[in-house]
Enzyme design. Structure first.
Site, mmCIF file in Angstrom:
data_model
loop_
_atom_site.group_PDB
_atom_site.id
_atom_site.type_symbol
_atom_site.label_atom_id
_atom_site.label_comp_id
_atom_site.label_asym_id
_atom_site.label_seq_id
_atom_site.Cartn_x
_atom_site.Cartn_y
_atom_site.Cartn_z
ATOM 1 N N HIS A 7 2.641 19.349 -23.944
ATOM 2 C CA HIS A 7 1.317 19.518 -24.570
ATOM 3 C C HIS A 7 0.480 20.517 -23.767
ATOM 4 O O HIS A 7 -0.074 21.479 -24.323
ATOM 5 C CB HIS A 7 0.623 18.152 -24.627
ATOM 6 C CG HIS A 7 -0.787 18.193 -25.128
ATOM 7 N ND1 HIS A 7 -1.133 17.830 -26.406
ATOM 8 C CD2 HIS A 7 -1.951 18.566 -24.529
ATOM 9 C CE1 HIS A 7 -2.436 17.973 -26.576
ATOM 10 N NE2 HIS A 7 -2.951 18.418 -25.436
ATOM 11 N N GLU A 8 0.388 20.282 -22.465
ATOM 12 C CA GLU A 8 -0.415 21.170 -21.618
ATOM 13 C C GLU A 8 0.206 22.566 -21.523
ATOM 14 O O GLU A 8 -0.504 23.562 -21.397
ATOM 15 C CB GLU A 8 -0.577 20.567 -20.220
ATOM 16 C CG GLU A 8 -1.301 19.231 -20.185
ATOM 17 C CD GLU A 8 -2.708 19.300 -20.775
ATOM 18 O OE1 GLU A 8 -3.300 20.398 -20.788
ATOM 19 O OE2 GLU A 8 -3.210 18.245 -21.215
ATOM 20 N N HIS A 11 -1.160 24.756 -24.249
ATOM 21 C CA HIS A 11 -2.460 25.341 -23.904
ATOM 22 C C HIS A 11 -2.277 26.523 -22.958
ATOM 23 O O HIS A 11 -2.903 27.589 -23.131
ATOM 24 C CB HIS A 11 -3.352 24.299 -23.227
ATOM 25 C CG HIS A 11 -3.793 23.182 -24.124
ATOM 26 N ND1 HIS A 11 -4.334 23.402 -25.376
ATOM 27 C CD2 HIS A 11 -3.796 21.836 -23.940
ATOM 28 C CE1 HIS A 11 -4.647 22.238 -25.925
ATOM 29 N NE2 HIS A 11 -4.323 21.271 -25.082
#
Length: 416
Positions: A7-8, A11
């Protein structure tokens, strides 16, 4: 933790692609367990395995009218001071060479994509895991091969007891059907699926029928007379109807599904998740009661990272065949990733959905300004929403702690 790390990573990749400087990429919270530097970014793993973050410079824009690189104090109110402190902290990270590399200065659509990239990675993982489970392994479906043959007819009110000498044999046992027989025809009509065979049996109550089966590679013709019995309604399994009863259970086999089935399940997961969010407050009340009042933990109640890990462990420790374990484990992983993505899409800070909402609102304002010939507005000041952010963050933290405690003292168990 892998899901959080991916997920990170979403980003980070999009932020770097659009030129935002990212000093840190961390998985976990608390003291740093291990860290290393690649280029301008420090990568690391922290001791507490809950969550993670990417630090991007310039997440909060300067206030309109403030001198370049400095903050002008304008209020002594408690919330205003919190906002000023957060804005000042964000400005301290901005160096003289960072012009154009701050988050707030990026076009609205880039900011929206940077924020959406995290949930997008989890949605992609959910789709990947579901695809492997449903297309690569398949869904267990009943086949036309007989798995078990009940020896006797037991009254519905005594279901589960052993056969007694006075109990009549089931139609299947009386006809000589055996486990392993494959049903090929029903009164001369070819049988291509168990559901078709089930329907034919139900319609033949009290009538002798000829069953053509293959046993040890040899076709055989057997005569059976289904009897009227109370069976589950195929249209609504919660109800019962009177229909023909034979007394067999089928062998269940894995049948691979197509991409359309996977997308349909993904859509169903979306509907169920939206419904779950709509009832989240009452579900959390149930979790509280299960944690502190020893109430029963509902199987569809929310779970935290401890509960998700426990469920995964139960799947792997179950007595199911290895292929069945793997399929269920992949579905669980897909559901967890879908839940992470959907939760982060809630349009409230500090969740990704809050930043996405701010970026989209900025796009609307800039589009309206362009249509009306007005000057382009300043970036949306998400710092003004920080008081709400602190409240939402505190609620999320308390929910997380409650779920961890409930998952430890009264966990959801797959076996009920």
């Amino acid at each position: 933790m892998v899901s959080i790390a991916v997920h990170e990573l979403g980003h980070l990749v999009f932020a770097k692609r659009f030129g935002v400087r990212c000093p840190q990429y961390m998985v976990g919270f608390g003291p740093t367990l291990k860290a290393w530097r690649r280029g301008e970014t420090e990568y690391g793993i922290k001791w507490i395995p809950f969550g993670g973050y990417v630090r991007m410079i310039g997440m909060l824009p300067p206030r309109v009218g403030d001198p370049e690189g400095r903050l002008r104090r304008s209020s002594t109110g408690r919330f205003a001071q919190l906002v000023d402190a957060a804005r000042e902290s964000a400005l301290e990270e901005v160096g003289p060479d960072d012009e154009g590399r701050v988050y707030y200065a990026k076009p609205w659509w880039q900011k929206a994509l940077i924020s959406f990239a995290g949930p997008l990675m989890n949605f992609a993982l959910a789709l990947l895991f579901l695809g492997i489970a449903l297309m690569g392994i398949g869904v267990r479906e009943p086949s036309t091969t007989i798995g078990t043959v009940a020896r006797c007819v037991v009254p519905a009110v005594e279901t589960g007891r052993q056969c007694r000498p006075a109990d009549p044999p089931t139609p299947a046992a009386a006809a000589g059907l055996r486990p392993g027989d494959r049903v090929d025809a029903f009164d001369g009509a070819p049988v291509t699926s168990y559901r078709q065979f089930q329907g034919l049996v139900r319609e033949a109550a009290g009538r002798p029928v000829t069953l053509t089966v293959t046993r040890d590679g040899t076709p055989r013709a057997l005569t059976a007379t289904p009897i009227p019995g109370e069976v589950a309604d195929l249209a609504d399994p919660s109800k019962t109807i009177t229909a023909g009863f034979l007394g067999i259970t089928p062998v269940r086999v894995f049948v691979r599904q197509d991409a359309g089935y996977v997308l349909a399940q993904f859509g169903r997961m979306t509907t169920l998740t939206l419904s779950a969010f709509a009832h989240l407050p009452e579900k959390m009340v149930g979790v509280w009661k299960a944690a502190f009042n020893d109430a029963k933990r509902e199987p569809d109640s929310p779970v935290g990272i401890v509960g998700a890990s426990r469920i995964g462990g139960e799947v792997l420790a179950s007595h199911d065949a290895a292929l069945g374990k793997l399929a269920l484990f992949l579905v669980v992983l897909g559901s967890i990733n879908f839940g992470i993505a959907a939760f982060n899409m809630i349009p409230l800070l500090p969740l990704d959905g809050g930043n996405i909402a701010g970026a989209l609102w900025e796009g609307v304002k800039r589009g309206f300004a362009a249509l009306t010939g007005r000057p382009a507005p300043a970036p949306v000041d998400v710092a003004k929403a920080l008081p709400l952010t602190y409240v939402v963050g505190a609620v999320i933290l308390l929910m997380g702690l409650l779920l961890v405690y409930a998952d430890l003292v009264n966990p959801i168990r797959l076996g009920g």
